[in-house]
Design a protein around this motif. Structure first.
Motif, PDB file in Angstrom:
ATOM      1  N   SER A  61      31.372 -11.778 -61.537  1.00 31.89           N
ATOM      2  CA  SER A  61      32.097 -12.710 -60.822  1.00 31.89           C
ATOM      3  C   SER A  61      31.286 -14.051 -60.347  1.00 31.89           C
ATOM      4  O   SER A  61      30.203 -13.853 -59.965  1.00 31.89           O
ATOM      5  CB  SER A  61      32.452 -12.028 -59.359  1.00 31.89           C
ATOM      6  N   ILE A  67      36.330 -11.106 -59.862  1.00 29.17           N
ATOM      7  CA  ILE A  67      36.824  -9.801 -60.536  1.00 29.17           C
ATOM      8  C   ILE A  67      37.268  -9.034 -59.097  1.00 29.17           C
ATOM      9  O   ILE A  67      36.580  -9.166 -58.135  1.00 29.17           O
ATOM     10  CB  ILE A  67      35.896  -8.940 -60.916  1.00 29.17           C
ATOM     11  N   ASN A 221      41.986 -10.086 -61.744  1.00 29.34           N
ATOM     12  CA  ASN A 221      41.156 -11.104 -61.624  1.00 29.34           C
ATOM     13  C   ASN A 221      41.587 -12.519 -61.155  1.00 29.34           C
ATOM     14  O   ASN A 221      43.061 -12.396 -61.383  1.00 29.34           O
ATOM     15  CB  ASN A 221      40.256 -11.474 -62.911  1.00 29.34           C
TER      16      ASN A 221
END
Length: 264
Positions: A61, A67, A221
């Motif tokens: 991330s 995410i 996401n």
């Protein structure tokens, strides 16, 4: 530990029976605590290694690509996606009132791509996460007859069963790939890698994404700029980016796979 235990037992013979009993119990307790501590350390190490391994399979991330957490395993993630895809009310909407409306919008998108020479009637085409296949039908209606879609739930003859993290196709199969479900990818790195694997050299990939806002509850996401996409498409070049109105998705991103792989 066991040497000390035997020594203690030998010494216990010289002391009263009550103290002897207490001493034996104390030694057993020490042994139990020691074994539990060793077991806890082993489990902690195994859990840490498993978490590190799982994290490394997905793109990390960042500020521009986050995410979502909460999935205990991949099966739980798949089941959540199936909850939407198999929802009978949604499937009825997709195949009735949404059917013609979405086909018309997708047809306009694809017609414009044809005028820009990013798509042609001879393009072998794939729609990723196609649900009931409106995108596939739109491709066929604008003249791209060799078109198919994949989704977790098949919808013959337009959509075959397939997981976009592991496409059921050979390398260098398609000239054109389209998807508007990037936000549903739990592993964006794998999602893109599969596109680049199955796309022919000089092939084109079109993604419709939403920027700067959270997706629906089924999204895995959240994307806030195209920078992460540019990093993920390691074997392709960015052709262009433009604003679109694509059923809640606001940005169209076009990549073209490089003809040769540049060795780093």
């Amino acid at each position: 530990m066991f040497v000390h235990f035997h020594a203690t037992m030998k010494a216990a013979k010289t002391i009263p029976s009550v103290l002897k009993y207490f001493l034996i119990i104390s030694v057993y307790l020490l042994l139990f605590v020691s074994l539990q501590n060793r077991r806890s350390k082993t489990l902690l190490s195994a859990t840490t290694n498993h978490t590190s391994s799982s994290s490394s399979s997905a793109v990390d991330s960042s500020d521009d690509l986050k995410i979502r957490h909460g999935y205990t395993n991949y099966d739980a993630y798949i089941q959540r996606q199936l909850n939407k895809t198999l929802n009978p009310k949604l499937r009825k909407i997709w195949t009735t009132r949404d059917w013609d409306r979405k086909i018309k919008v997708f047809s306009r998108f694809f017609d414009e791509l044809k005028r820009e020479n990013l798509l042609s009637n001879s393009s072998k085409s794939l729609s990723i996460g196609a649900r009931v296949g409106q995108e596939v039908e739109a491709l066929k209606r604008v003249g791209v007859t060799d078109a198919i879609g994949i989704d977790l739930v098949p919808f013959p003859p337009l959509v075959v069963k397939g997981d976009f993290h592991n496409q059921p196709f050979h390398n260098d199969t398609f000239d054109f790939e389209f998807s508007n479900v990037f936000d549903h990818a739990l592993y964006p790195k794998k999602f893109v890698a599969e596109i680049e694997r199955t796309l022919k050299p000089d092939g084109v990939c079109i993604l419709h994404v939403a920027l700067s806002r959270r997706g629906d509850k089924y999204s895995a996401n959240d994307l806030y700029s195209i920078k992460p996409l540019s990093k993920l498409f390691r074997r392709s070049e960015l052709v262009r980016v433009r604003k679109v109105d694509g059923f809640g998705l606001d940005t169209e991103v076009v990549f073209r796979k490089k003809e040769t792989i540049q060795r780093s």
